[in-house]
Write a protein that holds these residues in place. Sequence first.
Motif, PDB file in Angstrom:
ATOM      1  N   LEU A 348       6.522  47.575  57.360  1.00  0.00           N
ATOM      2  CA  LEU A 348       6.335  46.381  56.536  1.00  0.00           C
ATOM      3  C   LEU A 348       6.117  46.747  55.064  1.00  0.00           C
ATOM      4  O   LEU A 348       6.656  46.082  54.164  1.00  0.00           O
ATOM      5  N   SER A 349       5.369  47.832  54.815  1.00  0.00           N
ATOM      6  CA  SER A 349       5.159  48.193  53.405  1.00  0.00           C
ATOM      7  C   SER A 349       6.461  48.704  52.783  1.00  0.00           C
ATOM      8  O   SER A 349       6.715  48.508  51.599  1.00  0.00           O
ATOM      9  N   THR A 350       7.326  49.325  53.601  1.00  0.00           N
ATOM     10  CA  THR A 350       8.639  49.751  53.082  1.00  0.00           C
ATOM     11  C   THR A 350       9.460  48.527  52.697  1.00  0.00           C
ATOM     12  O   THR A 350      10.130  48.510  51.662  1.00  0.00           O
ATOM     13  N   LYS A 351       9.421  47.478  53.538  1.00  0.00           N
ATOM     14  CA  LYS A 351      10.172  46.258  53.207  1.00  0.00           C
ATOM     15  C   LYS A 351       9.659  45.672  51.887  1.00  0.00           C
ATOM     16  O   LYS A 351      10.432  45.217  51.055  1.00  0.00           O
ATOM     17  N   ARG A 352       8.341  45.716  51.721  1.00  0.00           N
ATOM     18  CA  ARG A 352       7.769  45.164  50.488  1.00  0.00           C
ATOM     19  C   ARG A 352       8.156  46.029  49.278  1.00  0.00           C
ATOM     20  O   ARG A 352       8.606  45.510  48.260  1.00  0.00           O
ATOM     21  N   ASP A 353       8.021  47.345  49.424  1.00  0.00           N
ATOM     22  CA  ASP A 353       8.188  48.227  48.258  1.00  0.00           C
ATOM     23  C   ASP A 353       9.637  48.565  47.954  1.00  0.00           C
ATOM     24  O   ASP A 353       9.980  48.863  46.815  1.00  0.00           O
ATOM     25  N   ARG A 354      10.497  48.567  48.955  1.00  0.00           N
ATOM     26  CA  ARG A 354      11.861  49.051  48.716  1.00  0.00           C
ATOM     27  C   ARG A 354      12.952  47.988  48.870  1.00  0.00           C
ATOM     28  O   ARG A 354      14.064  48.188  48.393  1.00  0.00           O
ATOM     29  N   THR A 355      12.683  46.906  49.584  1.00  0.00           N
ATOM     30  CA  THR A 355      13.745  45.908  49.746  1.00  0.00           C
ATOM     31  C   THR A 355      13.321  44.531  49.232  1.00  0.00           C
ATOM     32  O   THR A 355      13.924  43.516  49.587  1.00  0.00           O
ATOM     33  N   GLY A 356      12.270  44.510  48.433  1.00  0.00           N
ATOM     34  CA  GLY A 356      11.911  43.270  47.721  1.00  0.00           C
ATOM     35  C   GLY A 356      11.354  42.167  48.585  1.00  0.00           C
ATOM     36  O   GLY A 356      11.354  40.999  48.187  1.00  0.00           O
ATOM     37  N   HIS A 357      10.858  42.508  49.790  1.00  0.00           N
ATOM     38  CA  HIS A 357      10.260  41.465  50.618  1.00  0.00           C
ATOM     39  C   HIS A 357       8.955  40.972  49.996  1.00  0.00           C
ATOM     40  O   HIS A 357       8.170  41.766  49.481  1.00  0.00           O
ATOM     41  N   GLN A 358       8.760  39.654  50.066  1.00  0.00           N
ATOM     42  CA  GLN A 358       7.566  39.077  49.476  1.00  0.00           C
ATOM     43  C   GLN A 358       6.455  39.058  50.510  1.00  0.00           C
ATOM     44  O   GLN A 358       6.162  38.019  51.104  1.00  0.00           O
ATOM     45  N   LEU A 359       5.874  40.222  50.744  1.00  0.00           N
ATOM     46  CA  LEU A 359       4.849  40.339  51.786  1.00  0.00           C
ATOM     47  C   LEU A 359       3.467  40.511  51.176  1.00  0.00           C
ATOM     48  O   LEU A 359       3.348  41.064  50.095  1.00  0.00           O
TER      49      LEU A 359
END
Length: 359
Positions: A348-359
Amino acid sequence: MSDGSAPPGESRKVARAIDALRRGWPAALADETGAIRVLAIETATAESLAAFDGSALADIMIGAGRAETLKLANQLEAARPGAPVRVRREAWHDLSAATAIADPAFDLKEPLKGPFRALAVQYPEASAAALKLARLAGLLPAVFVTAGEAADAVTAADIEAYDDPAGLTIAARAKLPVATAEKAEIVAFRHQADAAEHIALLIGSPSGTPPLVRLHSECLTGDVLASLKCDCGPQLQGALAAMAEEGWGILLYLRQEGRGIGLVNKLRAYALQDQGFDTVDANTRLGFAIDERDFRVAARMLELLGQSGVRLLTNNPEKVAGLEAAGITVTERVPHKHGENPHNAHYLSTKRDRTGHQL
Ligand SMILES: Nc1nc2c(ncn2[C@@H]2O[C@H](COP(=O)(O)OP(=O)(O)OP(=O)(O)O)[C@@H](O)[C@H]2O)c(=O)[nH]1
Ligand SMILES: [Zn+2]
C-alpha cells in the motif's frame, strides 16, 4: 466500426495469433515498414526453435524493463518499461539460455552471463504489437524474432479493433441476492477478446443520482483465497457494504487479473516480491508496464447499463482519468481504504509513493 466488432477476417487473424503463441507456434506481425515472425520463448521447444531459426539464428525481443536487468539500459534510448528491446542472439543462446533471459525467476539460480547487445528494433510498431500479443496470451513478453512476410500478418490496428471495448455486449442478467444486499442483479458481459466474462452487480435501486461505483479488477488470490498480500478482498466487500448502505450502487468485476498481466505473470511478480522487489519493480522487471489495464472496458459497461455519471470508490487517480477519457463523468471520487495489515503495508505504501494513489 458501428457495432464495435472488428471485421471477421482481422479478428480471426488476431485470435489465431494469440492461440498460436500460447501453443508454441509462430505468429506473424507487420507494420507499414515491414514484417516479423515471432515465437514465444515461454512455449517454444528445442524442436520448434530449430525449425523457427532455419539457417540463421533468430534474435530475442523482450520488454525494456527486463532489458535493464540485462544491463542493456545504457544501450537504450530511454525506452518505456513495456517497449520492445531486441537482443542479439549469440550462438550459445539456446532455449534454456533464452528462457533465462526471458524469465527473472531464474536470475538467482542462473545469474545472467552476458554481455548482451541491444540491436535497433526493426519495425517498432509490429514489435510492440508482438509483445502485446504475448501479454494477451498470458505469457511473458519475450519472443524469438526474425524477418517475416506481411501477407496475413497481424497489425497493431488489427489488435486494437479486436480489443475494442465497443464490441462488449450484455449476454445475460438475473436477480442475485447477496449477503450484503438482498436486492441485487447480476449482469454478464461478453467480448470476443476475453475468455472470461466481465460482470456487473447492481445493488439496490436507482435513486436519480449518480450511483456509487467500484471498478474491481479480478484478484484470484485476494478475492477467493483471502490473500493478505493485497487489499482486494476487503475492498470488494467494503464496496458492496457501502453500496448496500446507500441503497444504490454498481460493482464492476473486471477480468483484469494482476493489473492486466494475467494470473501466472502476477504470481511471477509475487515471486520477485519474495526476493525484495516492490509491486512496481516486479512488473517492470518482467518486462511489463506498471499497469496494463484498459479502463475503457468499464466505461463501455457503464454505458450499456445506461450510466453516464458515477461517484467512484477509488484511491487511484488513473481510474478516474481512464473513465473520464472514455466519456464517463466522475462527479465525485470517494476514498476506498480497507484491509491494511502487516503483510500488505509495504504494497500500500508503494502504491501511495510510486503510483500516485491517494492513500
Ligand atoms: N501485477 C500485479 N498485480 C497486482 C499485485 N497486487 C495486486 N495486483 C492486482 O491489482 C489489481 C487490484 O487493483 P485495484 O483493487 O483495482 O486497485 P488500484 O488500481 O490500486 O486502485 P484502488 O481503486 O484505489 O483500489 C488486481 O487485478 C490484482 O490482481 C502485484 O503485486 N502485481
Ligand atoms: Zn489483490
